[in-house]
Design a protein around this motif. Structure first.
Motif, mmCIF file in Angstrom:
data_model
loop_
_atom_site.group_PDB
_atom_site.id
_atom_site.type_symbol
_atom_site.label_atom_id
_atom_site.label_comp_id
_atom_site.label_asym_id
_atom_site.label_seq_id
_atom_site.Cartn_x
_atom_site.Cartn_y
_atom_site.Cartn_z
ATOM 1 N N SER A 1 0.835 -1.205 0.000
ATOM 2 C CA SER A 1 0.000 0.000 0.000
ATOM 3 C C SER A 1 0.870 1.254 0.000
ATOM 4 O O SER A 1 2.041 1.232 0.402
ATOM 5 C CB SER A 1 -0.907 0.011 1.238
ATOM 6 O OG SER A 1 -0.139 0.250 2.398
ATOM 7 N N ALA A 2 0.274 2.352 -0.417
ATOM 8 C CA ALA A 2 0.983 3.635 -0.404
ATOM 9 C C ALA A 2 1.324 4.026 1.025
ATOM 10 O O ALA A 2 2.398 4.588 1.286
ATOM 11 C CB ALA A 2 0.131 4.712 -1.073
ATOM 12 N N LEU A 3 0.440 3.703 1.962
ATOM 13 C CA LEU A 3 0.694 4.010 3.369
ATOM 14 C C LEU A 3 1.911 3.230 3.883
ATOM 15 O O LEU A 3 2.797 3.797 4.537
ATOM 16 C CB LEU A 3 -0.528 3.692 4.224
ATOM 17 C CG LEU A 3 -0.366 3.905 5.725
ATOM 18 C CD1 LEU A 3 -0.079 5.368 6.039
ATOM 19 C CD2 LEU A 3 -1.620 3.449 6.453
ATOM 20 N N ARG A 4 1.974 1.934 3.567
ATOM 21 C CA ARG A 4 3.106 1.120 4.006
ATOM 22 C C ARG A 4 4.394 1.616 3.361
ATOM 23 O O ARG A 4 5.450 1.670 4.011
ATOM 24 C CB ARG A 4 2.871 -0.365 3.674
ATOM 25 C CG ARG A 4 3.986 -1.272 4.126
ATOM 26 C CD ARG A 4 4.133 -1.275 5.634
ATOM 27 N NE ARG A 4 5.185 -2.200 6.050
ATOM 28 C CZ ARG A 4 5.922 -2.031 7.121
ATOM 29 N NH1 ARG A 4 5.704 -1.037 7.936
ATOM 30 N NH2 ARG A 4 6.860 -2.904 7.423
ATOM 31 N N HIS A 5 4.328 2.003 2.109
ATOM 32 C CA HIS A 5 5.487 2.551 1.399
ATOM 33 C C HIS A 5 5.990 3.801 2.122
ATOM 34 O O HIS A 5 7.185 3.944 2.389
ATOM 35 C CB HIS A 5 5.097 2.865 -0.051
ATOM 36 C CG HIS A 5 6.212 3.416 -0.873
ATOM 37 N ND1 HIS A 5 6.168 4.688 -1.397
ATOM 38 C CD2 HIS A 5 7.389 2.875 -1.265
ATOM 39 C CE1 HIS A 5 7.279 4.908 -2.080
ATOM 40 N NE2 HIS A 5 8.034 3.818 -2.019
ATOM 41 N N ALA A 6 5.074 4.690 2.495
ATOM 42 C CA ALA A 6 5.444 5.917 3.198
ATOM 43 C C ALA A 6 6.055 5.602 4.561
ATOM 44 O O ALA A 6 7.048 6.223 4.972
ATOM 45 C CB ALA A 6 4.232 6.831 3.350
ATOM 46 N N GLU A 7 5.486 4.630 5.277
ATOM 47 C CA GLU A 7 6.024 4.235 6.589
ATOM 48 C C GLU A 7 7.449 3.703 6.457
ATOM 49 O O GLU A 7 8.324 4.045 7.253
ATOM 50 C CB GLU A 7 5.150 3.158 7.220
ATOM 51 C CG GLU A 7 3.790 3.619 7.660
ATOM 52 C CD GLU A 7 2.870 2.459 8.057
ATOM 53 O OE1 GLU A 7 1.805 2.771 8.602
ATOM 54 O OE2 GLU A 7 3.198 1.283 7.812
ATOM 55 N N LEU A 8 7.663 2.869 5.462
ATOM 56 C CA LEU A 8 8.994 2.290 5.263
ATOM 57 C C LEU A 8 10.020 3.371 4.921
ATOM 58 O O LEU A 8 11.131 3.371 5.450
ATOM 59 C CB LEU A 8 8.947 1.226 4.162
ATOM 60 C CG LEU A 8 8.198 -0.061 4.518
ATOM 61 C CD1 LEU A 8 7.907 -0.869 3.263
ATOM 62 C CD2 LEU A 8 8.987 -0.885 5.526
ATOM 63 N N LEU A 9 9.642 4.292 4.049
ATOM 64 C CA LEU A 9 10.575 5.355 3.668
ATOM 65 C C LEU A 9 10.868 6.288 4.833
ATOM 66 O O LEU A 9 12.005 6.742 5.005
ATOM 67 C CB LEU A 9 10.032 6.142 2.474
ATOM 68 C CG LEU A 9 9.964 5.365 1.152
ATOM 69 C CD1 LEU A 9 9.444 6.258 0.040
ATOM 70 C CD2 LEU A 9 11.319 4.770 0.778
ATOM 71 N N ALA A 10 9.849 6.569 5.655
ATOM 72 C CA ALA A 10 10.070 7.420 6.830
ATOM 73 C C ALA A 10 11.038 6.750 7.797
ATOM 74 O O ALA A 10 11.941 7.402 8.348
ATOM 75 C CB ALA A 10 8.743 7.725 7.518
ATOM 76 N N ALA A 11 10.882 5.460 8.007
ATOM 77 C CA ALA A 11 11.789 4.734 8.899
ATOM 78 C C ALA A 11 13.192 4.673 8.305
ATOM 79 O O ALA A 11 14.186 4.805 9.026
ATOM 80 C CB ALA A 11 11.259 3.327 9.160
ATOM 81 N N GLN A 12 13.269 4.495 7.000
ATOM 82 C CA GLN A 12 14.576 4.447 6.337
ATOM 83 C C GLN A 12 15.306 5.788 6.501
ATOM 84 O O GLN A 12 16.522 5.815 6.689
ATOM 85 C CB GLN A 12 14.401 4.123 4.853
ATOM 86 C CG GLN A 12 15.705 3.934 4.113
ATOM 87 C CD GLN A 12 15.489 3.611 2.648
ATOM 88 O OE1 GLN A 12 14.669 4.248 1.982
ATOM 89 N NE2 GLN A 12 16.192 2.614 2.157
ATOM 90 N N ALA A 13 14.563 6.884 6.489
ATOM 91 C CA ALA A 13 15.168 8.205 6.650
ATOM 92 C C ALA A 13 15.790 8.390 8.029
ATOM 93 O O ALA A 13 16.655 9.241 8.214
ATOM 94 C CB ALA A 13 14.125 9.293 6.393
ATOM 95 N N THR A 14 15.374 7.586 9.001
ATOM 96 C CA THR A 14 15.946 7.661 10.350
ATOM 97 C C THR A 14 17.069 6.648 10.549
ATOM 98 O O THR A 14 17.563 6.504 11.662
ATOM 99 C CB THR A 14 14.872 7.435 11.429
ATOM 100 O OG1 THR A 14 14.413 6.085 11.369
ATOM 101 C CG2 THR A 14 13.720 8.407 11.285
#
Length: 165
Positions: A32-45
């Motif tokens: 999902s787009a939501l899961r994609h956004a969550e993964l990218l946000a975590a990757q940014a940290t």
């Protein structure tokens, strides 16, 4: 405008959007787009995205920081506490004025003139600030030798770091 579908490829270790990719890798799995956004946000940290069950992307367990990183954080905390304590004694503007007053006093002493008013108070503030800085350096030297186990719940405000001497 519709948003393309998002896929993850474990083999390629990346994401694919049907808006920009006409062909998908054979192992691509839809997310999902939501899961994609969550993964990218975590990757940014600093977290890593890895393939999980059935090729779906998951976050790798967070790696515990090493002792050097823990020491750096503790030293940063000590520095912030030293700054807080110093500014409680005198604001930066007050410190600047005290420095000017102390310089005027040195000039007065060299020329035989009278010391300016407020010198005793300025010197007392300077001595207190110097004691705080010395305590910071002593505490930072202690932190530089601390094992990781002692740094995980380090408290830079603890009174034992700020005693004189």
């Amino acid at each position: 405008m519709t948003m393309g579908r998002i896929y993850y490829s474990a083999a390629r270790g990346g994401f694919f959007n049907t808006d920009s990719h006409n062909e998908l890798p054979d192992d691509a799995v839809r997310i999902s787009a939501l899961r994609h956004a969550e993964l990218l946000a975590a990757q940014a940290t600093g977290r890593k995205i890895v393939p999980g069950d059935k090729g779906k992307p998951v976050l790798a367990p967070a790696k515990a920081p090493g002792v050097e990183r823990l020491r750096a954080w503790a030293t940063e905390d000590l520095s912030a506490e030293a700054t807080r304590r110093i500014e409680a004694v005198a604001s930066r503007a007050r410190q600047s004025n005290d420095n000017a007053l102390i310089a005027q006093a040195a000039l007065a002493a060299a020329t035989g003139a009278a010391a300016p008013d407020g010198l005793d108070e300025a010197m007392a503030r300077r001595a207190t600030i110097d004691a705080i800085r010395a305590a910071f350096h002593r505490a930072a030297a202690i932190v530089a030798r601390m094992p990781a186990a002692n740094l995980t719940d380090f408290d830079a405000t603890a009174a034992r770091y700020w005693v004189e001497g």
